[in-house]
Design an enzyme around this catalytic site. Structure first.
Site, PDB file in Angstrom:
ATOM      1  N   THR A  83      -5.817  -4.919 -47.780  1.00 45.26           N
ATOM      2  CA  THR A  83      -6.220  -4.866 -48.145  1.00 45.26           C
ATOM      3  C   THR A  83      -6.023  -5.929 -49.099  1.00 45.26           C
ATOM      4  O   THR A  83      -7.422  -5.966 -48.905  1.00 45.26           O
ATOM      5  CB  THR A  83      -6.106  -3.570 -49.567  1.00 45.26           C
ATOM      6  OG1 THR A  83      -6.351  -2.272 -48.477  1.00 45.26           O
ATOM      7  CG2 THR A  83      -6.950  -3.150 -49.698  1.00 45.26           C
ATOM      8  N   SER A 130      -0.989  -3.360 -42.421  1.00 44.34           N
ATOM      9  CA  SER A 130      -0.218  -2.903 -42.001  1.00 44.34           C
ATOM     10  C   SER A 130       0.971  -1.202 -41.127  1.00 44.34           C
ATOM     11  O   SER A 130       1.903  -1.904 -41.121  1.00 44.34           O
ATOM     12  CB  SER A 130       0.641  -2.784 -43.181  1.00 44.34           C
ATOM     13  OG  SER A 130      -0.005  -1.652 -44.055  1.00 44.34           O
ATOM     14  N   THR A 163      -0.291  -2.191 -48.748  1.00 41.71           N
ATOM     15  CA  THR A 163       0.161  -1.462 -49.319  1.00 41.71           C
ATOM     16  C   THR A 163       0.908  -0.529 -48.552  1.00 41.71           C
ATOM     17  O   THR A 163       1.959   0.075 -48.710  1.00 41.71           O
ATOM     18  CB  THR A 163      -0.750  -1.470 -50.744  1.00 41.71           C
ATOM     19  OG1 THR A 163      -1.730  -0.111 -50.064  1.00 41.71           O
ATOM     20  CG2 THR A 163      -1.004  -1.906 -51.169  1.00 41.71           C
ATOM     21  N   ASP A 164      -0.034   0.288 -46.775  1.00 38.71           N
ATOM     22  CA  ASP A 164       0.695   1.115 -46.250  1.00 38.71           C
ATOM     23  C   ASP A 164       2.170   1.098 -46.080  1.00 38.71           C
ATOM     24  O   ASP A 164       3.087   1.811 -46.465  1.00 38.71           O
ATOM     25  CB  ASP A 164      -0.399   1.943 -45.498  1.00 38.71           C
ATOM     26  CG  ASP A 164      -1.944   2.253 -45.780  1.00 38.71           C
ATOM     27  OD1 ASP A 164      -1.522   2.476 -46.961  1.00 38.71           O
ATOM     28  OD2 ASP A 164      -2.312   2.227 -44.954  1.00 38.71           O
TER      29      ASP A 164
HETATM   30  C1  SIN Z   1      -2.877  -1.428 -45.258  1.00 39.14           C
HETATM   31  O1  SIN Z   1      -2.217  -0.888 -45.605  1.00 39.14           O
HETATM   32  O2  SIN Z   1      -2.613  -2.231 -44.731  1.00 39.14           O
HETATM   33  C2  SIN Z   1      -4.152  -0.995 -45.970  1.00 39.14           C
HETATM   34  C3  SIN Z   1      -3.657  -0.232 -47.196  1.00 39.14           C
HETATM   35  C4  SIN Z   1      -3.580  -1.016 -48.320  1.00 39.14           C
HETATM   36  O3  SIN Z   1      -3.255  -2.529 -48.213  1.00 39.14           O
HETATM   37  O4  SIN Z   1      -4.103  -0.586 -48.948  1.00 39.14           O
END
Ligand code: SIN
Length: 416
Positions: A83, A130, A163-164
């Site tokens: 993100t 991710s 973040t995932d």
């Molecule tokens: C991801 O993990 O690629 C999408 C969600 C995020 O980055 O918060």
């Protein structure tokens, strides 16, 4: 595939244009009331006071205000997607978006203030959500970071990441980057073109941390929302800003207005003291992850794993039997307390092997019988100390690159 890109002013202009166009298509920024020019009439006058021009707040204006520090430490930003590099189909909303869209150069150019604290280089490792990051990519990324950190002129590395799956990648790097230089993993919960994106401020905090001599010997860190978290303990608790935390242990410090300030340092094995050498490793042994639950009978696998991690607060008898049988086939079974917060003794859930007992009950005159075939001892289960099951799985994958011996793997779990 990776390549190095340097951040330059034309890129900033391009990004300012892209973000500006995305935020308000076909319009110029709305004027913001200036605190220096109250919108009230001057005393004795009936005409409204002329308002001062609104201060410029766009990227180009911010860049004009930055005096780059030519002697600042060098930091390499390696972008993987997420993100923090995400844009939305409906700009200016918090709604649907595409992760992993902006490039490393674009996301660093959107934060001209970086130049006050670091001479930033960028490298595009991947540009994906991710959830698409694989263990093979962890290995490639760790190898790349191990190589670049050998550069004498590089103070540290920042990895931008979705973040995932950030806590998993960060923990893998914590175990396998064999350097005392800072490696900071950072992401964002709001896309770059959303309202109040958190990516730019997180990136600034991450780069300031990676550039700081105070961050040396702290291992791999996750920096989110001004918090500096040890990668061993960082967890995504929820999908809003502030959603990264560490539970009972693992917050190392904060990024204050004057820069990173540390209050704690990790004491377990990582970094330079890590024994895990990826030199001859390209893929990681397969390790499955499962949960125990009331009435559970344990899981069997068709994937031929070398290891299994069971998240449990205590197994049923049937689960115990299943995982005992699995251990007997040579699969290493690790139990991890469901919350990740328990600190176990680390002696294996079956406990240490019982001393041999002498059978004193046999009658003296009993007839000698043929001896029963010896039953091979059941290899002990390994107990994870204060690790979530997801992280215990990563440590087991890495440990299995060195040994299949559960006692040696228990030693590894006790040390890292
Ligand atoms: C991801 O993990 O690629 C999408 C969600 C995020 O980055 O918060």
């Amino acid at each position: 595939m990776t390549h190095v890109i340097r951040v330059g002013r034309p890129t900033v202009a391009l990004l300012a244009f892209v973000i500006g166009a995305c935020a308000r298509p076909g319009t110029s920024p709305a004027p913001v009331p200036s605190p220096a020019a109250p919108a009230t009439a001057a005393p004795g006058s009936t005409a409204p006071a002329p308002s001062a021009p609104a201060p410029e707040t766009g990227v180009a204006a911010r860049q004009a205000a930055v005096v780059p520090n030519p002697n600042a430490p060098k930091v390499l930003v390696i972008a993987t997607g997420g993100t923090i590099a995400g844009v939305q189909n409906a700009p200016g909303t918090l709604g649907g978006y595409r992760a992993g869209t902006l490039t490393a150069e674009q996301i660093t150019a959107s934060v001209p203030e970086l130049a006050r604290y670091a001479r930033v280089e960028t490298e595009q490792f991947s540009n994906v959500a991710s959830t698409l990051v694989t263990p093979e990519m962890w290995v490639k990324l760790a190898k790349r970071i191990n190589v670049v950190l050998q550069r004498g002129d590089l103070a540290g590395v920042v990895v931008t990441h979705g973040t995932d799956r950030m806590e998993e990648t960060a923990f893998f790097l914590y175990l396998t980057v064999r350097s005392n230089k800072p490696v900071v993993v950072v992401g964002a919960q709001r896309p770059a073109t959303g309202i109040s994106p958190d990516g730019p401020i997180n990136l600034l905090s991450a780069v300031r941390t990676a550039a700081s001599p105070k961050a040396v010997h702290k291992g791999v860190m996750v920096v989110m929302d001004d918090r500096i978290l040890s990668a061993r303990e960082s967890r995504k608790l929820y999908q809003r800003t502030g959603g990264f935390d560490t539970g009972d242990m693992g917050m190392l410090g904060v990024v204050a207005s004057q820069g990173p300030e540390f209050f704690f340092a990790p004491v377990r094995r990582f970094g330079e003291r890590s024994e895990f050498d990826l030199e001859r490793v390209d893929t990681l042994p397969k390790v499955e992850l499962t949960m125990s639950y009331p009435g559970g009978t344990g899981q069997t696998f068709t994937t031929n794993p070398k290891g299994v991690v069971v998240a449990t607060t205590g197994m049923t008898a049937a689960e115990n039997a299943t995982y005992r049988a699995l251990r007997q086939t040579g699969v290493v079974v690790v139990t991890s307390f469901t919350s990740g917060e328990n600190v176990n003794g680390g002696g294996g859930s079956d406990g240490p092997p019982a001393p041999a007992r002498v059978d004193t009950t046999a009658p003296r005159d009993s007839v000698a019988r043929p001896a029963a075939p010896p039953v091979p001892p059941v290899p002990p289960a390994v107990v994870a100390q204060h690790l979530t099951a997801a992280k215990a799985r990563i440590l087991l994958m890495v440990a299995l690159t060195k040994t299949k011996n559960p006692r040696e793997i228990q030693r590894i779990f006790n040390e890292y």
